[in-house]
Design an enzyme around this catalytic site. Sequence first.
Site, mmCIF file in Angstrom:
data_model
loop_
_atom_site.group_PDB
_atom_site.id
_atom_site.type_symbol
_atom_site.label_atom_id
_atom_site.label_comp_id
_atom_site.label_asym_id
_atom_site.label_seq_id
_atom_site.Cartn_x
_atom_site.Cartn_y
_atom_site.Cartn_z
ATOM 1 N N ASP A 93 0.835 -1.204 0.000
ATOM 2 C CA ASP A 93 0.000 0.000 0.000
ATOM 3 C C ASP A 93 0.872 1.256 0.000
ATOM 4 O O ASP A 93 0.358 2.377 -0.089
ATOM 5 C CB ASP A 93 -1.018 -0.008 1.152
ATOM 6 C CG ASP A 93 -0.379 -0.056 2.516
ATOM 7 O OD1 ASP A 93 0.859 -0.219 2.603
ATOM 8 O OD2 ASP A 93 -1.117 0.073 3.524
ATOM 9 N N SER A 94 2.196 1.064 0.032
ATOM 10 C CA SER A 94 3.123 2.180 -0.220
ATOM 11 C C SER A 94 2.867 2.747 -1.623
ATOM 12 O O SER A 94 3.310 3.843 -1.950
ATOM 13 C CB SER A 94 4.575 1.714 -0.093
ATOM 14 O OG SER A 94 4.778 0.514 -0.808
ATOM 15 N N ASP B 286 -1.200 -6.037 -0.402
ATOM 16 C CA ASP B 286 -1.486 -5.391 0.874
ATOM 17 C C ASP B 286 -2.965 -5.086 0.965
ATOM 18 O O ASP B 286 -3.551 -4.540 0.027
ATOM 19 C CB ASP B 286 -0.734 -4.052 0.925
ATOM 20 C CG ASP B 286 0.244 -3.960 2.070
ATOM 21 O OD1 ASP B 286 0.110 -4.737 3.031
ATOM 22 O OD2 ASP B 286 1.155 -3.125 1.976
ATOM 23 N N LYS C 20 -1.431 -9.223 2.865
ATOM 24 C CA LYS C 20 -0.689 -8.755 4.047
ATOM 25 C C LYS C 20 -1.585 -7.808 4.828
ATOM 26 O O LYS C 20 -2.267 -6.965 4.239
ATOM 27 C CB LYS C 20 0.597 -8.039 3.635
ATOM 28 C CG LYS C 20 1.389 -7.516 4.845
ATOM 29 C CD LYS C 20 2.781 -7.087 4.490
ATOM 30 C CE LYS C 20 2.864 -5.720 3.875
ATOM 31 N NZ LYS C 20 2.307 -4.630 4.715
ATOM 32 N N GLU D 219 -1.697 -5.430 8.622
ATOM 33 C CA GLU D 219 -0.910 -4.881 9.716
ATOM 34 C C GLU D 219 -1.603 -5.175 11.046
ATOM 35 O O GLU D 219 -2.826 -5.146 11.121
ATOM 36 C CB GLU D 219 -0.742 -3.364 9.528
ATOM 37 C CG GLU D 219 0.014 -3.017 8.256
ATOM 38 C CD GLU D 219 0.279 -1.522 8.084
ATOM 39 O OE1 GLU D 219 -0.044 -0.736 8.999
ATOM 40 O OE2 GLU D 219 0.816 -1.154 7.025
ATOM 41 N N GLU E 65 8.935 -4.363 10.580
ATOM 42 C CA GLU E 65 9.374 -3.061 10.040
ATOM 43 C C GLU E 65 9.766 -2.112 11.166
ATOM 44 O O GLU E 65 9.089 -2.029 12.196
ATOM 45 C CB GLU E 65 8.236 -2.434 9.210
ATOM 46 C CG GLU E 65 8.599 -1.040 8.710
ATOM 47 C CD GLU E 65 7.683 -0.484 7.619
ATOM 48 O OE1 GLU E 65 6.743 -1.185 7.207
ATOM 49 O OE2 GLU E 65 7.927 0.653 7.185
#
Length: 302
Positions: A62-63, A101, A131, A133, A200
């Site tokens: 999602d960057s 993501d 993915k 978080e 991270e």
Amino acid sequence: MSVTNFCSADAQNGAAVRAKVTFQTIQEKKQSGRPITALTAYDYATARLVDEAGIDLVLVGDSLAQVVLGYDTTLPVTVDEMLHHTRAVRRAVKHAIVAADMPYGSYHVSVQEGVTNATRFVKEAGAEAVKIEGGANRVELVERLTDAEIPVIGHLGLTPQSVHRMGGYKVQGKTMAAVDGLLKDALALEDAGAAAIVLEGMPREVAQHITHKLNIPTIGIGAGPDCDGQILVFHDLVNLSFSKPAKFVRQYGDAAGVFRSAIEGYLRDVELREFPGESESYHLPKETRAALESASPIRRKA
Ligand code: KIV
């Protein structure tokens, strides 16, 4: 043929068959101490380059929100935008695992919505994993996704979707209480069925500690060299992020420099009428050209 049945397609074309990377492959890499390689990609061209280089896992991160769409944080990117880019990456990648993501908001309202959105990444975009978080607070979701046959990659430490809660992009896990919390989260994700965990923005010692305690692989970014693998944002790797690189980034190329000089060269040549040249132009057959010229002689500007 299934979307991931690439080996047989290669074999039919007579190309050298490189084995498809799977979560079993990266689990074996952890067990045998061979580093797992991962990079982000968001489009067909760069995903092809990443896959052809032999990277194990391509993450449509999602960057994307920041490095491709120009937002300040990852928060605004939508499921539909992530799906669009995941499809492009899927079309390019033949060997690596393609993971997508789950963007902010797509799994935060309810577990049910998280499962529904994750299945879209698999069904509509060909993702092999998603993915998410978070740690202990995501256990139920990880269990449900695993039960729905969707491999899950966890993400702990500096989790960019928590930027407002964290008060900025800050290294996490600096106190013993925080280290204990991260380890508990990592073990909870593993117990829930996660296939790997991204670590991270945490001290090297913390990532090493967690990596040793887990059976599943860890993939680090800003978490030191002792994780089972490493991931970087593609645009950081090649200097296309338009920002001062973080301490943990190593730039392996200068794409901005290459692109800038190409664009400036083009600009100059067009302005000087040096592009396109004779060899870059199409021509009429001789007779048609002669007929055209006699019908309306070309007048050059004075
Ligand atoms: O979105 C992303 O690029 C990521 C990586 C930094 C792991 O989550």
